[in-house]
Design a protein around this motif. Sequence first.
Motif, PDB file in Angstrom:
ATOM      1  N   PRO A 142       0.826  -1.220   0.000  1.00 46.00           N
ATOM      2  CA  PRO A 142       0.000   0.000   0.000  1.00 46.00           C
ATOM      3  C   PRO A 142       0.851   1.257   0.000  1.00 46.00           C
ATOM      4  CG  PRO A 142       0.087  -0.926   2.203  1.00 46.00           C
ATOM      5  CD  PRO A 142       0.861  -1.881   1.318  1.00 46.00           C
ATOM      6  N   ILE A 143       1.626   1.441  -1.035  1.00 42.90           N
ATOM      7  CA  ILE A 143       2.521   2.597  -1.118  1.00 42.90           C
ATOM      8  C   ILE A 143       1.694   3.859  -1.331  1.00 42.90           C
ATOM      9  CG2 ILE A 143       4.338   3.695  -2.488  1.00 42.90           C
ATOM     10  CD1 ILE A 143       5.450   0.914  -3.056  1.00 42.90           C
ATOM     11  N   CYS A 144       1.874   4.822  -0.424  1.00 40.77           N
ATOM     12  CA  CYS A 144       1.148   6.097  -0.526  1.00 40.77           C
ATOM     13  C   CYS A 144       1.803   7.027  -1.532  1.00 40.77           C
ATOM     14  CB  CYS A 144       1.100   6.795   0.826  1.00 40.77           C
ATOM     15  SG  CYS A 144       0.257   5.871   2.108  1.00 40.77           S
ATOM     16  N   GLY A 145       3.094   6.866  -1.730  1.00 44.74           N
ATOM     17  CA  GLY A 145       3.789   7.750  -2.650  1.00 44.74           C
ATOM     18  C   GLY A 145       5.232   7.310  -2.814  1.00 44.74           C
ATOM     19  N   ALA A 146       5.858   7.809  -3.863  1.00 41.72           N
ATOM     20  CA  ALA A 146       7.240   7.444  -4.162  1.00 41.72           C
ATOM     21  C   ALA A 146       8.115   8.693  -4.133  1.00 41.72           C
ATOM     22  CB  ALA A 146       7.336   6.784  -5.530  1.00 41.72           C
ATOM     23  N   ILE A 147       9.312   8.525  -3.557  1.00 44.12           N
ATOM     24  CA  ILE A 147      10.329   9.566  -3.583  1.00 44.12           C
ATOM     25  C   ILE A 147      11.452   9.061  -4.480  1.00 44.12           C
ATOM     26  CG2 ILE A 147      12.036  10.826  -2.217  1.00 44.12           C
ATOM     27  CD1 ILE A 147      10.104  10.568   0.164  1.00 44.12           C
ATOM     28  N   VAL A 148      11.794   9.834  -5.494  1.00 40.67           N
ATOM     29  CA  VAL A 148      12.763   9.390  -6.488  1.00 40.67           C
ATOM     30  C   VAL A 148      14.078  10.134  -6.276  1.00 40.67           C
ATOM     31  CG1 VAL A 148      13.244   9.115  -8.942  1.00 40.67           C
ATOM     32  CG2 VAL A 148      10.883   8.941  -8.101  1.00 40.67           C
ATOM     33  N   VAL A 149      15.157   9.350  -6.149  1.00 37.89           N
ATOM     34  CA  VAL A 149      16.490   9.905  -5.911  1.00 37.89           C
ATOM     35  C   VAL A 149      17.232   9.985  -7.236  1.00 37.89           C
ATOM     36  CG1 VAL A 149      18.654   9.650  -4.633  1.00 37.89           C
ATOM     37  CG2 VAL A 149      16.494   8.843  -3.626  1.00 37.89           C
ATOM     38  N   THR A 150      17.900  11.098  -7.460  1.00 33.41           N
ATOM     39  CA  THR A 150      18.667  11.260  -8.687  1.00 33.41           C
ATOM     40  C   THR A 150      19.935  12.046  -8.390  1.00 33.41           C
ATOM     41  OG1 THR A 150      18.582  12.024 -10.976  1.00 33.41           O
ATOM     42  CG2 THR A 150      17.498  13.405  -9.329  1.00 33.41           C
ATOM     43  N   THR A 151      20.765  12.182  -9.404  1.00 31.70           N
ATOM     44  CA  THR A 151      21.939  13.050  -9.337  1.00 31.70           C
ATOM     45  C   THR A 151      21.844  14.023 -10.513  1.00 31.70           C
ATOM     46  OG1 THR A 151      23.197  11.388 -10.574  1.00 31.70           O
ATOM     47  CG2 THR A 151      23.427  11.366  -8.183  1.00 31.70           C
TER      48      THR A 151
ATOM     49  N   VAL B 266      15.528   8.514 -14.503  1.00 33.71           N
ATOM     50  CA  VAL B 266      14.502   8.959 -13.557  1.00 33.71           C
ATOM     51  C   VAL B 266      13.173   9.160 -14.261  1.00 33.71           C
ATOM     52  CG1 VAL B 266      13.785  10.921 -12.127  1.00 33.71           C
ATOM     53  CG2 VAL B 266      16.078   9.987 -11.899  1.00 33.71           C
ATOM     54  N   ARG B 267      13.234   9.703 -15.463  1.00 33.82           N
ATOM     55  CA  ARG B 267      12.002   9.930 -16.227  1.00 33.82           C
ATOM     56  C   ARG B 267      11.246   8.611 -16.429  1.00 33.82           C
ATOM     57  NH1 ARG B 267      14.222  12.247 -20.005  1.00 33.82           N
ATOM     58  NH2 ARG B 267      13.835  14.447 -19.588  1.00 33.82           N
ATOM     59  N   ARG B 268      11.983   7.532 -16.750  1.00 33.04           N
ATOM     60  CA  ARG B 268      11.332   6.220 -16.932  1.00 33.04           C
ATOM     61  C   ARG B 268      10.696   5.751 -15.624  1.00 33.04           C
ATOM     62  NH1 ARG B 268      16.431   5.237 -19.346  1.00 33.04           N
ATOM     63  NH2 ARG B 268      16.372   5.321 -21.605  1.00 33.04           N
ATOM     64  N   GLY B 269      11.416   5.924 -14.527  1.00 32.97           N
ATOM     65  CA  GLY B 269      10.902   5.486 -13.234  1.00 32.97           C
ATOM     66  C   GLY B 269       9.625   6.212 -12.847  1.00 32.97           C
ATOM     67  N   ILE B 270       9.591   7.521 -13.082  1.00 29.87           N
ATOM     68  CA  ILE B 270       8.391   8.288 -12.738  1.00 29.87           C
ATOM     69  C   ILE B 270       7.204   7.839 -13.579  1.00 29.87           C
ATOM     70  CG2 ILE B 270       7.379  10.605 -12.864  1.00 29.87           C
ATOM     71  CD1 ILE B 270      10.060  11.707 -11.967  1.00 29.87           C
ATOM     72  N   HIS B 271       7.441   7.578 -14.859  1.00 30.14           N
ATOM     73  CA  HIS B 271       6.338   7.103 -15.707  1.00 30.14           C
ATOM     74  C   HIS B 271       5.833   5.738 -15.233  1.00 30.14           C
ATOM     75  CE1 HIS B 271       6.190  10.381 -18.470  1.00 30.14           C
ATOM     76  NE2 HIS B 271       7.439  10.228 -18.880  1.00 30.14           N
ATOM     77  N   LEU B 272       6.732   4.877 -14.718  1.00 21.89           N
ATOM     78  CA  LEU B 272       6.290   3.579 -14.193  1.00 21.89           C
ATOM     79  C   LEU B 272       5.327   3.779 -13.021  1.00 21.89           C
ATOM     80  CD1 LEU B 272       6.432   0.469 -13.811  1.00 21.89           C
ATOM     81  CD2 LEU B 272       8.358   0.873 -12.260  1.00 21.89           C
ATOM     82  N   PHE B 273       5.700   4.620 -12.079  1.00 20.78           N
ATOM     83  CA  PHE B 273       4.814   4.855 -10.930  1.00 20.78           C
ATOM     84  C   PHE B 273       3.470   5.409 -11.383  1.00 20.78           C
ATOM     85  CE2 PHE B 273       8.881   5.035  -8.488  1.00 20.78           C
ATOM     86  CZ  PHE B 273       8.590   3.999  -7.622  1.00 20.78           C
ATOM     87  N   ARG B 274       3.494   6.294 -12.331  1.00 19.60           N
ATOM     88  CA  ARG B 274       2.237   6.883 -12.784  1.00 19.60           C
ATOM     89  C   ARG B 274       1.367   5.862 -13.509  1.00 19.60           C
ATOM     90  NH1 ARG B 274       4.286  13.011 -14.493  1.00 19.60           N
ATOM     91  NH2 ARG B 274       4.305  13.784 -12.329  1.00 19.60           N
ATOM     92  N   GLN B 275       1.995   4.920 -14.213  1.00 21.25           N
ATOM     93  CA  GLN B 275       1.220   3.892 -14.914  1.00 21.25           C
ATOM     94  C   GLN B 275       0.482   2.980 -13.943  1.00 21.25           C
ATOM     95  OE1 GLN B 275       3.740   1.789 -17.637  1.00 21.25           O
ATOM     96  NE2 GLN B 275       4.029   3.533 -18.999  1.00 21.25           N
ATOM     97  N   VAL B 276       1.082   2.725 -12.779  1.00 19.12           N
ATOM     98  CA  VAL B 276       0.434   1.850 -11.798  1.00 19.12           C
ATOM     99  C   VAL B 276      -0.366   2.646 -10.776  1.00 19.12           C
ATOM    100  CG1 VAL B 276       2.138   0.023 -12.063  1.00 19.12           C
ATOM    101  CG2 VAL B 276       2.500   1.800 -10.342  1.00 19.12           C
ATOM    102  N   GLY B 277      -0.434   3.972 -10.945  1.00 21.42           N
ATOM    103  CA  GLY B 277      -1.298   4.784 -10.095  1.00 21.42           C
ATOM    104  C   GLY B 277      -0.713   5.199  -8.766  1.00 21.42           C
ATOM    105  N   VAL B 278       0.615   5.134  -8.616  1.00 22.82           N
ATOM    106  CA  VAL B 278       1.253   5.563  -7.366  1.00 22.82           C
ATOM    107  C   VAL B 278       1.737   7.005  -7.521  1.00 22.82           C
ATOM    108  CG1 VAL B 278       3.206   5.200  -5.807  1.00 22.82           C
ATOM    109  CG2 VAL B 278       1.955   3.240  -6.715  1.00 22.82           C
ATOM    110  N   PRO B 279       1.288   7.925  -6.664  1.00 26.26           N
ATOM    111  CA  PRO B 279       1.732   9.316  -6.776  1.00 26.26           C
ATOM    112  C   PRO B 279       3.236   9.450  -6.523  1.00 26.26           C
ATOM    113  CG  PRO B 279      -0.211   9.126  -5.356  1.00 26.26           C
ATOM    114  CD  PRO B 279       0.296   7.738  -5.592  1.00 26.26           C
ATOM    115  N   VAL B 280       3.885  10.302  -7.292  1.00 26.11           N
ATOM    116  CA  VAL B 280       5.292  10.627  -7.059  1.00 26.11           C
ATOM    117  C   VAL B 280       5.339  11.889  -6.209  1.00 26.11           C
ATOM    118  CG1 VAL B 280       7.481  11.266  -8.126  1.00 26.11           C
ATOM    119  CG2 VAL B 280       6.016   9.552  -9.219  1.00 26.11           C
ATOM    120  N   LEU B 281       5.869  11.755  -4.987  1.00 28.69           N
ATOM    121  CA  LEU B 281       5.860  12.874  -4.052  1.00 28.69           C
ATOM    122  C   LEU B 281       6.884  13.931  -4.413  1.00 28.69           C
ATOM    123  CD1 LEU B 281       5.582  10.878  -0.711  1.00 28.69           C
ATOM    124  CD2 LEU B 281       3.743  11.849  -2.086  1.00 28.69           C
TER     125      LEU B 281
END
Length: 365
Positions: free
Chosen positions: A238-247, A256-271
């Motif tokens: 039950p992930i409420c949101g994702a925090i994405v780490v980058t450099t 990172v762009r690919r990772g954010i699109h993955l979360f959005r496809q499965v309906g998890v908000p990116v915080l």
Amino acid sequence: MSNHQSPFVRPSYETPPENDPQATLRIQEATQRLKQVMEPTLQNNIVSLGMVRNLRVVDDYVYLRLYIGKHQHHLQAEAQQALNGLPWCKKAYVQLCTIPGVRTTLAISSGKGGVGKSTTAVNLAIALTLTGAKVGLLDADIYGPNVPQMLGLGQSNIEVKETPNGQRFSPLEACGVKVMSVGLLAELDRPLAWRGPVLHKILTQFIHEVDWGELDYLLIDLPPGTGDAQITIVQESPICGAIVVTTPQQVAISDVRRGIHLFRQVGVPVLGLIENMSYLICKCCGDRTPIFGEGGTEKLAAELQVPILGQVPLDPRICEGGDSGQPLPIVQPDAVLSQVFQQIAIALNHTFKPNLAVADPIAKC
């Protein structure tokens, strides 16, 4: 349960067959009803928050999974009530998916390895603990489970205890943080050569069969990338949101762009984004030098409309703390790096637990 077969045990599909316009229309109607159910703390509807998954309509019945925290069980009745208002709906089945005792589950992710994701997860967990929150950290990075070493746990045995719900793993504890890691299951210096089915089973056990107790936050340190392991964890928890780490480097930004699109496809908000190794502070004059470039994270944040939660400096002491199991936010809470994580922790508390009383820094390793 009625005499028709439950779709919960069928192969999942997110959309109805294209030749079934009635089912398509009914899913749209059900979605609109569910958007009327608001989560009071986050002040948004349960669809936009990614809590509703596997929504489907079979004949006159609605089925869905509701991924929530321990304090949000009232949303089940509210979702059922909203769906029962549909004139064609004979009954709505809302399956709760939660981790017992856990209030808020957050994923710490990165598009690629080597950006300091696990270090970020550890320091953020410590920073949250120092605000008075009860925090757990699940190290699910099968490619580099380094969290135990970063918290000074070394090679420890995991105990299994009997509970009313069956056998459960007991998490270890360090620096005030409860910890479970795939690295604790493997022999030292041996590769974690797990194939897909075994990997899926282990990750599912870590999500559902750990006795965390009462937690305000459970941080899940995901493996880097967008493969099977990441998808399994995101779909099962039950992930409420994702925090994405980058450099700051462009090569990291692209992943990172690919990772954010993955979360959005499965309906998890990116915080939001945390930019690690953002700059180096001169010991003599205090000037900040962006040795890996600058501006890339800001552009990505604007492009994908996600906030930047913090920009973490490159500090040699972070390596010493990781090797010795002494995280910098505890050893030197006045360091710039520690202050950045403190501000991120305060922002998360403001969003997910606004009534949390700020405690004195009591966490020790």
